[in-house]
Scaffold this motif. Structure first.
Motif, PDB file in Angstrom:
ATOM      1  N   ASP A   1      -2.536  -0.050   1.083  1.00  0.00           N
ATOM      2  CA  ASP A   1      -3.175  -0.363  -0.199  1.00  0.00           C
ATOM      3  C   ASP A   1      -3.088  -1.838  -0.557  1.00  0.00           C
ATOM      4  OD1 ASP A   1      -4.019   2.224  -0.587  1.00  0.00           O
ATOM      5  OD2 ASP A   1      -2.214   2.799  -1.697  1.00  0.00           O
ATOM      6  N   VAL A   2      -3.226  -2.697   0.432  1.00  0.00           N
ATOM      7  CA  VAL A   2      -3.275  -4.142   0.192  1.00  0.00           C
ATOM      8  C   VAL A   2      -4.685  -4.594   0.551  1.00  0.00           C
ATOM      9  CG1 VAL A   2      -2.382  -6.388   0.888  1.00  0.00           C
ATOM     10  CG2 VAL A   2      -0.839  -4.453   0.663  1.00  0.00           C
TER      11      VAL A   2
ATOM     12  N   VAL B   1       7.822  -6.454   5.059  1.00  0.00           N
ATOM     13  CA  VAL B   1       6.657  -6.578   5.933  1.00  0.00           C
ATOM     14  C   VAL B   1       5.728  -5.396   5.660  1.00  0.00           C
ATOM     15  CG1 VAL B   1       5.854  -6.658   8.311  1.00  0.00           C
ATOM     16  CG2 VAL B   1       7.953  -7.833   7.671  1.00  0.00           C
ATOM     17  N   ILE B   2       4.515  -5.698   5.237  1.00  0.00           N
ATOM     18  CA  ILE B   2       3.541  -4.663   4.894  1.00  0.00           C
ATOM     19  C   ILE B   2       2.799  -4.197   6.144  1.00  0.00           C
ATOM     20  CG2 ILE B   2       1.522  -4.149   3.481  1.00  0.00           C
ATOM     21  CD1 ILE B   2       4.122  -4.689   1.924  1.00  0.00           C
TER      22      ILE B   2
ATOM     23  N   ALA C   1      -5.962  -5.949   9.356  1.00  0.00           N
ATOM     24  CA  ALA C   1      -6.789  -5.477   8.248  1.00  0.00           C
ATOM     25  C   ALA C   1      -6.647  -3.965   8.052  1.00  0.00           C
ATOM     26  CB  ALA C   1      -8.241  -5.852   8.489  1.00  0.00           C
ATOM     27  N   GLU C   2      -6.675  -3.197   9.140  1.00  0.00           N
ATOM     28  CA  GLU C   2      -6.531  -1.739   9.045  1.00  0.00           C
ATOM     29  C   GLU C   2      -5.177  -1.352   8.455  1.00  0.00           C
ATOM     30  OE1 GLU C   2      -7.081   0.194  12.779  1.00  0.00           O
ATOM     31  OE2 GLU C   2      -9.072  -0.679  13.079  1.00  0.00           O
ATOM     32  N   ARG C   3      -4.125  -1.958   8.955  1.00  0.00           N
ATOM     33  CA  ARG C   3      -2.780  -1.603   8.497  1.00  0.00           C
ATOM     34  C   ARG C   3      -2.543  -2.063   7.056  1.00  0.00           C
ATOM     35  NH1 ARG C   3       0.298  -3.001  14.231  1.00  0.00           N
ATOM     36  NH2 ARG C   3      -0.671  -1.272  15.367  1.00  0.00           N
ATOM     37  N   ALA C   4      -3.146  -3.169   6.663  1.00  0.00           N
ATOM     38  CA  ALA C   4      -3.013  -3.613   5.272  1.00  0.00           C
ATOM     39  C   ALA C   4      -3.746  -2.658   4.337  1.00  0.00           C
ATOM     40  CB  ALA C   4      -3.555  -5.026   5.122  1.00  0.00           C
TER      41      ALA C   4
END
Length: 177
Positions: free
Chosen positions: A144-145, A105-106, A137-140
């Motif tokens: 670096d995704v 889980v990213i 979106a912030e956590r991805a």
């Protein structure tokens, strides 16, 4: 019978195209010659193989092994490695981005989390969907995704709350492939 011969100066020629197929020499084929076997090209100190076309499995072969995945099914995991999963329950909204190959889980966000549960008025309305999209979106981006994919389930339409989450993620700079 056809005879296949290779030009002698093929080592000094520069390729006109930069592709995998252009790395092979182009053999010339003449009829009435039986010196070279049709399946091999012999050059000094080197044996080259004639290119053959790669085709899909025949229907009979596919019927023998129905559990074998197709080329697209086997390579899709590597071409689109990050997958967005969104789940709506009656009380909460859950979303996560997973790596397909490792199932890691990213990024994950849920309205059931302590920081969101008490700060939002409703845990399932449009405002909650926008907050979840922003967090994903912030956590991805922190991981670096910058590109992910979303595969809707059968009979699932991308509209309403799901559309809001996807649009919010797109607005924050994540590309859907």
């Amino acid at each position: 019978m056809a005879c296949i011969s290779v030009p002698r100066s093929c080592g000094s020629l520069k390729p006109t195209q930069l592709s995998w197929a252009s790395s092979f020499s182009n053999p010339s084929i003449s009829f009435g010659c039986t010196t070279t076997p049709p399946n091999l090209i012999r050059t000094p100190n080197k044996v080259s193989f004639v290119r053959s076309a790669w085709t899909r499995r025949s229907r009979g072969e596919a019927a023998k092994r129905p559990s074998k995945k197709s080329w697209g099914q086997r390579t899709d995991m590597f071409l689109r490695p990050f997958l967005l999963d969104v789940f709506f329950s009656k009380r909460f909204i859950h979303a996560k981005v997973m790596h397909r190959g490792t199932s890691k889980v990213i990024s994950a966000a849920s309205t059931n989390a302590n920081d969101l549960r008490f700060s939002l008025q409703s845990l399932t309305d449009d405002n909650a969907c926008r907050v979840i999209g922003n967090l994903i979106a912030e956590r991805a981006k922190d991981a670096d995704v910058f590109a992910m994919s979303f595969e809707p389930k059968k009979n699932e339409k991308i509209e309403g709350k799901l559309g809001l989450i996807l649009d919010t993620i797109k607005e924050n700079g994540i590309i859907f492939v």
